[in-house]
Scaffold this active site. Sequence first.
Site, short mmCIF file in Angstrom:
data_model
loop_
_atom_site.label_atom_id
_atom_site.label_comp_id
_atom_site.label_asym_id
_atom_site.label_seq_id
_atom_site.Cartn_x
_atom_site.Cartn_y
_atom_site.Cartn_z
N HIS A 219 0.81 -1.23 0.00
CA HIS A 219 0.00 0.00 0.00
C HIS A 219 0.84 1.27 0.00
CE1 HIS A 219 0.83 -0.53 4.30
NE2 HIS A 219 0.52 0.75 4.47
N ASP A 220 2.04 1.21 0.58
CA ASP A 220 2.84 2.42 0.72
C ASP A 220 4.06 2.47 -0.20
OD1 ASP A 220 1.49 4.12 2.38
OD2 ASP A 220 2.46 3.41 4.24
N LYS A 223 5.87 5.64 -1.34
CA LYS A 223 6.70 6.47 -0.46
C LYS A 223 8.16 6.50 -0.92
CE LYS A 223 4.10 6.64 3.82
NZ LYS A 223 3.99 6.13 5.21
N HIS A 248 2.12 9.98 -2.54
CA HIS A 248 2.63 8.60 -2.47
C HIS A 248 1.57 7.60 -2.93
CE1 HIS A 248 0.55 8.09 1.49
NE2 HIS A 248 0.67 6.81 1.25
N HIS A 279 -6.09 6.07 1.24
CA HIS A 279 -6.30 7.30 2.03
C HIS A 279 -7.63 7.97 1.70
CE1 HIS A 279 -2.66 7.62 4.43
NE2 HIS A 279 -1.98 7.15 3.38
N ASP A 307 -4.31 0.56 8.36
CA ASP A 307 -3.17 1.46 8.33
C ASP A 307 -3.27 2.49 9.46
OD1 ASP A 307 -0.81 2.52 7.30
OD2 ASP A 307 -1.86 3.86 5.90
#
Lengths: 364, 116
Positions: A219-220, A223, A248, A279, A307
């Site tokens: 998911h990240d 970044k 991101h 998000h 998260d």
Amino acid sequence: MEEQNQHGAGDHRTLLIVDDDEFNRAILDNLFAPYYTIQEAENGRQGLEAILAGPDAFSAVLLDVVMPEMDGLQVLQQLREKGLLQKLPVFLITAEARDEVMREAYRLGVMDVISKPVVPYVVLRRVQSVVELFEARRRLSNTVEIQQSELMRRARQIAELNMGMLEALSTAIEFRDGESGEHVQRIHHITKMLLTDTRLGQGISEAEIELIATASIMHDVGKIAIPDAILNKPGKLTPEEYEIMKTHTIRGAEMLERIHQLRENEAYPYAYDIARHHHERWDGRGYPDGLKGEEISIWAQVVSLADVYDALSCKRVYKKAFDRQTVLEMIRTGQCGVFNPALLEAFFAVEPRLHRLYETQKED
Amino acid sequence: MDSARRQRLMDAGLDVPAALERFMNNETLLEKFLAKFPADPNHDRLAAAIAAGDQEGALTAAHTMKGVCGNLSMTALFDLLTRQVAAFRAGDWDGAVAMMPELDRLYDGLCTAIAK
């Protein structure tokens, strides 16, 4: 070991001779005795009964045509109806090699028609060739099975390797973030538990849940495109910095899209969706697309809550770890954005189990 | 099997090498079935059926006898019986019956050769 199994299985070395004439039986018996255990039957009915009692016991059947009780063609007909001619070769041994007999015999599925009086080297070779073919075919199907399970094992290995690479990538990115790598592991567990043990996963198969859980660890990934100065800034981000931080999500989705091998992976559609939309918020006030309510997939919703829960429960570069009551209160009151009420309900139901993930950690 | 016996059988129309090959050179087994030949009832049945005008019976007897002769490589008698069976099947009763004198001659010759 394999060799033993193949010969041991069924012991296919018995030949059945079905002929009403003792003379004919004696000749064939004498001919084949060096290669097979011989079993004899004096008419069609006896022969059929012997076969039906244990079809796997025989390598082949030599069948006369004109016999009392039941003739050879009737025996063939019965064997055909029982579907036995595929695995048991039957030879018609006949003095009546007339066109109509041959035609009918072949129509019924006889392996070969051999005329009497038999010529030893001919009948021997014709029968042996077919028996060897059938045995080879049996061994082959055995081998194919073994190879198939080997392929399955390799496929599992490859899947595990894929998973390992994805974890390595996600963990590497997390390290940059000043985390230990356990965050992605916990997201994986939380996502899987929410989908497996609550109503949220209704209509999603176990295999799909596994793919979603795998996708959640990425998911990240976006970044990696965020500068260190922003990613590791101890204090509050400026509005400009926050705008960059928010990218991101889009960057992550773009990255995943560019990895050709990943695009062919079954987890890709989930990974893309989750990276881009973890998000988003239920009330439409999340980012980057401002999706609202059901516009956000259930898996993106699940990962976004996982998260938040994990971020609040742990110490981060920009914050300390909150205690459990505070975490739950902040989630309930929407301080980290508004979540789907059904999602919250499911989450609070399993949270006591989720909480254990953190208890064991603190003891360490 | 001594050479004299072998020759007698050959002269009577029995292809000894072919017969032995069919019995995988098992001479004892060949002799065992040769010994049974004179006692085989099919020759008598054939004669009786012809005398009675029994077409079905004649065909069955000739056919069975043909099988026995084939197995024993009694080539001349086998060929004659093959022609006779075909004649019976074709409905040529007279033609089939006309083969009987030659058939009896060959049959008797074989029985004699076997008995010696």
